[in-house]
Design an enzyme around this catalytic site. Sequence first.
Site, PDB file in Angstrom:
ATOM      1  N   LYS A   1      -4.814   1.361   3.847  1.00  0.00           N
ATOM      2  CA  LYS A   1      -4.319   2.512   4.601  1.00  0.00           C
ATOM      3  C   LYS A   1      -5.446   3.536   4.724  1.00  0.00           C
ATOM      4  O   LYS A   1      -6.073   3.902   3.713  1.00  0.00           O
ATOM      5  CB  LYS A   1      -3.143   3.100   3.818  1.00  0.00           C
ATOM      6  CG  LYS A   1      -2.121   3.826   4.643  1.00  0.00           C
ATOM      7  CD  LYS A   1      -0.962   4.173   3.707  1.00  0.00           C
ATOM      8  CE  LYS A   1       0.164   4.845   4.388  1.00  0.00           C
ATOM      9  NZ  LYS A   1       1.119   5.391   3.411  1.00  0.00           N
TER      10      LYS A   1
HETATM   11  C1  E4P Z   1       4.119   6.547   4.867  1.00  0.00           C
HETATM   12  O1  E4P Z   1       3.419   5.576   4.720  1.00  0.00           O
HETATM   13  C2  E4P Z   1       4.125   7.697   3.967  1.00  0.00           C
HETATM   14  O2  E4P Z   1       3.850   7.244   2.670  1.00  0.00           O
HETATM   15  C3  E4P Z   1       5.454   8.388   3.894  1.00  0.00           C
HETATM   16  O3  E4P Z   1       6.402   7.842   4.761  1.00  0.00           O
HETATM   17  C4  E4P Z   1       5.364   9.861   3.864  1.00  0.00           C
HETATM   18  O4  E4P Z   1       6.671  10.396   3.775  1.00  0.00           O
HETATM   19  P1  E4P Z   1       6.972  11.893   3.319  1.00  0.00           P
HETATM   20  O5  E4P Z   1       6.812  12.767   4.498  1.00  0.00           O
HETATM   21  O6  E4P Z   1       8.389  11.830   2.862  1.00  0.00           O
HETATM   22  O7  E4P Z   1       6.004  12.211   2.217  1.00  0.00           O
END
Ligand code: E4P
Length: 220
Positions: free
Chosen positions: A83
């Site tokens: 990522k």
């Molecule tokens: C996606 O890969 C992220 O880890 C995640 O969905 C972020 O979500 P949040 O806005 O609840 O932190």
Amino acid sequence: MKFFVDTADLGEIRSLAEAGMVDGVTTNPSIIAKTGRNFLDVVREICDLVPGPISAEVAATDYETMLKEGRLLAKLADNVCVKVPLTPAGLRVCRELSKEGTQVNVTLCFSAGQAILAAKAGATFVSPFVGRFDDISTEGMALIADIVQIYNNYPHFTTEVLVASVRHPVHVVQAAKLGADVVTMPPKVVRQMYEHPLTDKGLAAFIADWEKTGQSILGS
Ligand code: E4P
């Protein structure tokens, strides 16, 4: 539609995987910090539990270090998906790792223009964050509609739309109606999707009526 779970909690992942509801897992530095454990150990363990893509995020922000981190993460298991943040350096790393055959998830996408760049960089997944838009009183799902429409206009874009920052089951249904490829959600949201008061009420009535028959399907 694929379901990814947005957690590094091995117990939760195992339990949802047993129910057949996990096609992949996403993590981020905040999720890893909550575990209090070694990042690489956690990623290896998740990769052993779930055969689908497991997103593990780089920590650096400069091109050279991100690329090194990405290559190291990619070696942890065949199903690691590196990522990277949606920055110029992150997209350069995305292009390089994708050429090397590594799956890449481009994260922190907040505009359709950014999603076009991610597709051009050869990302496996782009992660638009809907909940964080909703948090600031902006319709997050409108971004998903735009990206799905744009990607559909260009069949050579192979990047999958991974709806992230999901807060509740309505987000999942809206993403499905728009034709998004993947939704990543906290385990709580997967469990909420099973729930309906009429299901509970109906089942209670069926159980009560069945008991009146005095029968047992297995015991007679
Ligand atoms: C996606 O890969 C992220 O880890 C995640 O969905 C972020 O979500 P949040 O806005 O609840 O932190």
